[in-house]
Design a protein around this motif. Sequence first.
Motif, PDB file in Angstrom:
ATOM      1  N   PRO A 120      24.190 -57.325  -0.364  1.00  0.00           N
ATOM      2  CA  PRO A 120      24.287 -55.821  -0.857  1.00  0.00           C
ATOM      3  C   PRO A 120      25.233 -55.479  -1.238  1.00  0.00           C
ATOM      4  O   PRO A 120      26.219 -53.945  -1.245  1.00  0.00           O
ATOM      5  N   ALA A 121      26.443 -56.109  -0.659  1.00  0.00           N
ATOM      6  CA  ALA A 121      28.182 -55.346  -1.361  1.00  0.00           C
ATOM      7  C   ALA A 121      27.819 -55.838  -3.138  1.00  0.00           C
ATOM      8  O   ALA A 121      27.768 -56.640  -3.158  1.00  0.00           O
ATOM      9  N   PRO A 122      29.027 -55.042  -3.099  1.00  0.00           N
ATOM     10  CA  PRO A 122      29.088 -54.616  -4.826  1.00  0.00           C
ATOM     11  C   PRO A 122      29.527 -56.067  -5.303  1.00  0.00           C
ATOM     12  O   PRO A 122      30.037 -56.448  -5.062  1.00  0.00           O
ATOM     13  N   ALA A 123      29.212 -56.171  -6.750  1.00  0.00           N
ATOM     14  CA  ALA A 123      29.608 -57.348  -7.322  1.00  0.00           C
ATOM     15  C   ALA A 123      31.257 -56.880  -7.332  1.00  0.00           C
ATOM     16  O   ALA A 123      31.471 -55.512  -7.581  1.00  0.00           O
ATOM     17  N   ARG A 124      32.004 -58.330  -7.274  1.00  0.00           N
ATOM     18  CA  ARG A 124      33.219 -58.224  -7.552  1.00  0.00           C
ATOM     19  C   ARG A 124      33.308 -59.031  -9.236  1.00  0.00           C
ATOM     20  O   ARG A 124      32.724 -60.381  -8.606  1.00  0.00           O
ATOM     21  N   TRP A 125      34.483 -58.161  -9.786  1.00  0.00           N
ATOM     22  CA  TRP A 125      34.609 -58.678 -11.091  1.00  0.00           C
ATOM     23  C   TRP A 125      36.037 -58.856 -10.904  1.00  0.00           C
ATOM     24  O   TRP A 125      36.932 -57.755 -11.373  1.00  0.00           O
ATOM     25  N   ARG A 259      47.612 -57.501   1.301  1.00  0.00           N
ATOM     26  CA  ARG A 259      47.330 -56.373   1.212  1.00  0.00           C
ATOM     27  C   ARG A 259      46.292 -55.173   0.257  1.00  0.00           C
ATOM     28  O   ARG A 259      45.456 -54.600   0.156  1.00  0.00           O
ATOM     29  N   THR A 260      46.194 -56.847  -1.153  1.00  0.00           N
ATOM     30  CA  THR A 260      45.462 -56.427  -1.616  1.00  0.00           C
ATOM     31  C   THR A 260      43.567 -56.273  -1.348  1.00  0.00           C
ATOM     32  O   THR A 260      42.993 -55.208  -1.995  1.00  0.00           O
ATOM     33  N   GLN A 261      43.881 -57.480  -0.721  1.00  0.00           N
ATOM     34  CA  GLN A 261      42.538 -56.933   0.225  1.00  0.00           C
ATOM     35  C   GLN A 261      42.034 -55.910   0.743  1.00  0.00           C
ATOM     36  O   GLN A 261      40.701 -55.440   0.786  1.00  0.00           O
ATOM     37  N   LYS A 262      43.163 -55.698   1.750  1.00  0.00           N
ATOM     38  CA  LYS A 262      42.493 -54.017   2.644  1.00  0.00           C
ATOM     39  C   LYS A 262      42.587 -52.887   1.123  1.00  0.00           C
ATOM     40  O   LYS A 262      41.519 -52.126   1.435  1.00  0.00           O
ATOM     41  N   LEU A 263      43.282 -52.511   0.135  1.00  0.00           N
ATOM     42  CA  LEU A 263      43.277 -51.460  -0.827  1.00  0.00           C
ATOM     43  C   LEU A 263      41.689 -51.807  -1.572  1.00  0.00           C
ATOM     44  O   LEU A 263      41.455 -50.937  -1.642  1.00  0.00           O
ATOM     45  N   ILE A 264      41.334 -52.943  -1.928  1.00  0.00           N
ATOM     46  CA  ILE A 264      40.038 -53.197  -2.455  1.00  0.00           C
ATOM     47  C   ILE A 264      38.847 -53.024  -1.717  1.00  0.00           C
ATOM     48  O   ILE A 264      37.897 -52.281  -1.885  1.00  0.00           O
ATOM     49  N   ASP A 265      38.597 -53.286  -0.508  1.00  0.00           N
ATOM     50  CA  ASP A 265      37.681 -53.485   0.517  1.00  0.00           C
ATOM     51  C   ASP A 265      37.505 -52.135   0.436  1.00  0.00           C
ATOM     52  O   ASP A 265      37.039 -50.951   0.909  1.00  0.00           O
ATOM     53  N   GLU A 266      38.977 -50.914   0.696  1.00  0.00           N
ATOM     54  CA  GLU A 266      38.454 -49.526   1.224  1.00  0.00           C
ATOM     55  C   GLU A 266      38.405 -48.555   0.192  1.00  0.00           C
ATOM     56  O   GLU A 266      37.572 -48.109   0.122  1.00  0.00           O
ATOM     57  N   LEU A 267      39.060 -49.303  -1.401  1.00  0.00           N
ATOM     58  CA  LEU A 267      38.604 -47.936  -2.264  1.00  0.00           C
ATOM     59  C   LEU A 267      36.516 -48.583  -2.205  1.00  0.00           C
ATOM     60  O   LEU A 267      36.065 -47.862  -2.670  1.00  0.00           O
ATOM     61  N   SER A 269      34.846 -49.305  -0.865  1.00  0.00           N
ATOM     62  CA  SER A 269      33.909 -49.043   0.796  1.00  0.00           C
ATOM     63  C   SER A 269      33.291 -47.329   0.925  1.00  0.00           C
ATOM     64  O   SER A 269      32.762 -46.633   1.431  1.00  0.00           O
ATOM     65  N   ARG A 270      34.538 -46.273   0.141  1.00  0.00           N
ATOM     66  CA  ARG A 270      34.652 -45.310  -0.548  1.00  0.00           C
ATOM     67  C   ARG A 270      32.554 -44.047  -1.315  1.00  0.00           C
ATOM     68  O   ARG A 270      32.689 -43.242  -0.656  1.00  0.00           O
ATOM     69  N   ARG A 271      32.255 -45.295  -1.806  1.00  0.00           N
ATOM     70  CA  ARG A 271      31.415 -44.741  -2.395  1.00  0.00           C
ATOM     71  C   ARG A 271      29.939 -45.969  -2.718  1.00  0.00           C
ATOM     72  O   ARG A 271      31.104 -47.801  -2.244  1.00  0.00           O
ATOM     73  N   GLN A 272      28.942 -45.862  -2.347  1.00  0.00           N
ATOM     74  CA  GLN A 272      27.994 -47.151  -2.639  1.00  0.00           C
ATOM     75  C   GLN A 272      28.026 -47.688  -4.515  1.00  0.00           C
ATOM     76  O   GLN A 272      27.143 -46.747  -5.461  1.00  0.00           O
ATOM     77  N   TYR A 273      28.617 -47.994  -4.252  1.00  0.00           N
ATOM     78  CA  TYR A 273      29.282 -49.380  -5.566  1.00  0.00           C
ATOM     79  C   TYR A 273      28.245 -49.990  -6.219  1.00  0.00           C
ATOM     80  O   TYR A 273      28.217 -51.268  -5.111  1.00  0.00           O
TER      81      TYR A 273
END
Length: 451
Positions: A120-125, A259-267, A269-273
């Motif tokens: 159920p994680a959001p698709a990533r492109w 650091r980029t992994q951390k940024l994208i993961d945190e962004l 997780s802020r909403r159910q994208y």
Amino acid sequence: MRFDESLAAFVAALLPILNKETLETGWIIRDASGRLAFIADKALSADERSQAAIAVKTSLGEYCRESGCVFDNEQPGIQSVIESARVFTETINNVAVRLIDRRIVGQDWLIEPAPGWQPPAPARWVFASLKGGVGRSTALAVAATELARQGRKVLAVDLDLEAPGLGTLLIEESDKPKYGVLDWYVEQGIGSIPEEENNEFLGDMVAPSPFGRGKGLIDVVPAIGRISDDYPGNVLAKLARAYLDLPQEVGQSLGFLDRTQKLIDELASRRQYDAVLVDARAGLNESTAAAILGLGADVLLFGVDTPQTFAGYRYLLAHLKKFIKPDDDDWWLRLRMVHAKASPDERRKQGFRDKAYRIFSESLYQDRPILDNDDNPLLSGISEPIYTQMFDVDSREAPHYAWPILDDSNYAEFDPLAERVQMDEGFYGRTFAGLVEGIGELIEFRENTSE
């Protein structure tokens, strides 16, 4: 002796003295300047070390380390070097050597691809290209708009720090957030964002796009925020600090990819994208490695039909080949060529696919065995396995089979906030059909297979 010849010459010089088994169980270290040394995983006699050192120095000249080029496992400090290193196996002159490639820059290109996203994680492109001007950001904006039109919640992130543009395409000037991605790298690097303030800072990086209004939504994280518009003279100073590795424990650091992994993961997780779309910097630089290898995303490789496109992607795919293992998750199947500015002529599209097939075949496509089958008279009784190519040139599911985006003068000057018609489905439908249909079908396939 030149860089491209040095590794093979190094192996050839050592092989008669140390034998194949010693070479395959040891490690070759290539330092930041390109000089080579060998570490045996056993004790070597003084005579072996002396003969090997003379042979290597004679053959390699300046490519032999001045401080010594042949060591064994009894050398002080050797174990700590090996334990902290990333090791690749390369076959050279029929010898499978273990290579430790030490770099000052480009370390992120040595990190194995992250596991791919799954519902159920959001698709990533990731939208990537070797050169600018191929319509990569335009395509991302259109894809985000189409996904939102279908009722999906989309997060669009601009990682092209040195040629930012996604924010100006998708965000009204009055809605531009205070901070951009560039600010996060700088402030996170200096440690000025306390944990309790992190979510607030991330919130100040996100702005809604008017093209998401309706069924779904589009949240946009630009590379450059409003604060940089207030202090434009600081942008280059911030860029100089954005890519720095952050010191951690002794001998360790947190690189741009981490650091980029951390940024994208945190962004995310802020909403159910439903989908996260990332605009990567053009070229083969450090930030591109973070997007291609670090996010577990499907990676769209944009290119026009020119020799430069296929020469550049040949270099990239040859490097990615280093990460293929028998037991991996076939991460390379998440790559997909995109034929930008394509002609509607089917022969021209086929020509692009033919060229893409050649560079994928020589690097990533593996032969697979056809097993002996008594029911098949052509295979019955054959003891040796027969191999066949994993894909042929017309395999639509294969990474080389490019999704076309047609050359359309209506998108030569893309300014959707001024020309809203450019984001109307009836307007972009024909030009971007190959892209939006491909993305939609793959997301739907992943969602269905995960149920």
